[in-house]
Design a protein around this motif. Structure first.
Motif, PDB file in Angstrom:
ATOM      1  N   SER A 124       0.805  -1.213   0.000  1.00 17.92           N
ATOM      2  CA  SER A 124       0.000   0.000   0.000  1.00 17.92           C
ATOM      3  C   SER A 124       0.838   1.263   0.000  1.00 17.92           C
ATOM      4  CB  SER A 124      -0.932   0.003   1.214  1.00 17.92           C
ATOM      5  OG  SER A 124      -0.184   0.003   2.418  1.00 17.92           O
ATOM      6  N   ASP A 125       2.110   1.182   0.436  1.00 19.65           N
ATOM      7  CA  ASP A 125       2.978   2.365   0.446  1.00 19.65           C
ATOM      8  C   ASP A 125       3.715   2.560  -0.872  1.00 19.65           C
ATOM      9  OD1 ASP A 125       4.814   0.328   0.509  1.00 19.65           O
ATOM     10  OD2 ASP A 125       5.716   0.887   2.431  1.00 19.65           O
ATOM     11  N   GLY A 126       3.369   1.762  -1.892  1.00 21.65           N
ATOM     12  CA  GLY A 126       3.984   1.907  -3.211  1.00 21.65           C
ATOM     13  C   GLY A 126       5.170   1.002  -3.456  1.00 21.65           C
ATOM     14  N   TYR A 148      -1.171  -4.543   3.003  1.00 28.59           N
ATOM     15  CA  TYR A 148      -1.870  -5.290   1.960  1.00 28.59           C
ATOM     16  C   TYR A 148      -2.944  -4.390   1.359  1.00 28.59           C
ATOM     17  CZ  TYR A 148      -4.321  -9.194  -0.281  1.00 28.59           C
ATOM     18  OH  TYR A 148      -4.911 -10.044  -1.194  1.00 28.59           O
ATOM     19  N   VAL A 149      -2.819  -4.103   0.072  1.00 28.99           N
ATOM     20  CA  VAL A 149      -3.643  -3.078  -0.579  1.00 28.99           C
ATOM     21  C   VAL A 149      -5.140  -3.296  -0.403  1.00 28.99           C
ATOM     22  CG1 VAL A 149      -4.221  -1.996  -2.784  1.00 28.99           C
ATOM     23  CG2 VAL A 149      -1.827  -2.506  -2.234  1.00 28.99           C
TER      24      VAL A 149
END
Length: 413
Positions: A124-126, A148-149
């Motif tokens: 999620s942070d890229g 986890y996106v």
């Protein structure tokens, strides 16, 4: 026309100071009268939008049932058999997925479902994970996992527009929870979630579960519409919940206590009420005998739509809507957090009540004053010894049971 008359005619084109003040006063009065009406109209629109979200969820559940001949599971998923502590494994979701995960493809959220049902490496942070160590299909553990996106993605269909909750420590909030019935102390979820042991093969657990798990959903077993013997139109399937704003609201933060004997929560639904602020009964006050886990997102209502910890994804038809929520567990007691020793009712930011989704897909508005029986009547937890007993929680309790031969009077809605 004389010069004097011309001057007087020209002077009449301007307002006097008194006239201007009168006009301003009238405008102020009109704004004061109309603003509440505008706010009420906006809330009515938000309430209608919330109802429409519920209808979408209802259609998703019915389409899921049409496809699989059963309801989406509560506390289902994958389990890697790792030992304690379960909250830190990235290799499975430890049987902790909510029914909202299963219906994603049926509410036009196919993109998120594809991310969940297949391995992925995106964080999620890229950043990305190694291709040799991807996120597993059906995802890692939900609790405390903000990388986890899919788990941190907010699904608008799962949010009530009247609820302003956003951001940390919650992520992926939800305002809709599965109905777990009128029994909160009996074994809903009490299984060995961190091992491969299958409690569904444990006959003693099955006996207790059949007697005590009386709602449309319960842990580790997928029910079907045919199990709803009271009739789909008479049984609540989903209910509305508020999300935590960090303000110690009794509806969104669980007072945690551990009292044994007749005073235990499972014997007395009102046992946490002593912790309420006497001057502001909407909030918890002095928690002398209660432990408020301020840092634990798992104890914040509606914090994660993908989680089926009861505080996140379930509710009980015991105390009337918008009553306090409470958990019977000691500080640091992971077992108490993850099992169903909590009393969580429905709640909302709407005035006077909550939306509920009935088994037939109809959306009803239940008021806070719904008849809910006698909440202080001794041992009211249904067990194997008293299975099939009439709900002690009146109309509200009867609406929460799927097969108890209680047909509520729907004219009360």
């Amino acid at each position: 026309m004389t010069v004097r008359n011309h001057v007087e005619s020209r002077n009449r084109l301007a307002f006097t100071l008194v006239e201007l003040l009168v006009v301003i006063a009238i405008i102020g009065v009109l704004v004061g009268l109309l603003l509440p009406a505008v706010q009420a109209a906006r809330e009515a629109a938000r309430r209608m939008s919330c109802s429409n979200n519920f209808k979408q969820i209802g259609l998703g559940v019915h389409n899921y049932h049409s496809t699989y001949n059963k309801l989406p599971g509560y506390r289902t998923g994958t389990n890697d058999g790792q030992s304690w502590p379960p909250g830190f494994t990235q290799n499975s979701n430890i049987f902790n997925l909510s029914p909202l995960v299963g219906i994603l493809p049926f509410i036009e959220q196919q993109a998120i479902w594809e991310q969940i049902s297949n391995p992925s490496i995106q964080n999620s942070d890229g950043t990305t994970r190694s291709t040799t160590d991807p996120w597993p299909a059906m995802g890692p553990t939900v609790d405390g996992n903000d990388q986890y996106v899919p788990w941190v993605t907010e699904v608008l269909t799962y949010r009530c527009p009247s609820d302003p909750g956003v951001g940390a420590p919650a992520y992926g909030r939800t305002n809709y929870a599965a109905c777990l019935g009128d029994s909160y102390g009996q074994p809903n979820g009490e299984y060995v979630w961190w091992s491969t042991t299958d409690r569904l093969a444990d006959q003693s657990w099955i006996v207790n579960s059949r007697a005590g798990d009386r709602g449309m959903f319960f842990a580790r077993k997928q029910t079907a519409f045919r199990d709803c013997l009271d009739g789909l139109a008479n049984t609540v399937m989903y209910g509305e919940i508020t999300t935590d704003l960090g303000d110690n609201d009794k509806r969104t933060r669980a007072a945690v206590h551990q009292i044994s004997g007749a005073s235990a929560l499972e014997h007395n639904p009102l046992s946490c009420r002593a912790g309420l602020d006497a001057e502001r009964p909407q909030f918890w006050g002095s928690l002398a005998t209660f432990t408020n886990w301020a840092g634990a997102s798992r104890l914040r209502r509606g914090a994660q739509w993908s989680s089926s910890f009861d505080i996140n994804g379930g509710f009980h038809t015991v105390l009337p809507p918008n009553s306090e929520i409470c958990m019977d567990a000691g500080a640091g007691d992971w077992g108490g957090v993850m099992t169903a020793r909590g009393n969580y009712t429905a709640s909302s930011r709407h005035q006077g009540g909550v939306h509920v989704l009935m088994g037939d897909g109809a959306v009803k508005f239940v008021t806070d004053s719904i008849e809910a029986g006698n909440s202080s009547a001794g041992n009211v937890t249904p067990t194997a010894n008293n299975g099939g007993r009439q709900s002690p929680y009146g109309l509200w309790g009867a609406l929460g049971t799927r097969a108890n031969k209680e047909t509520p009077d729907m004219s009360n809605f």
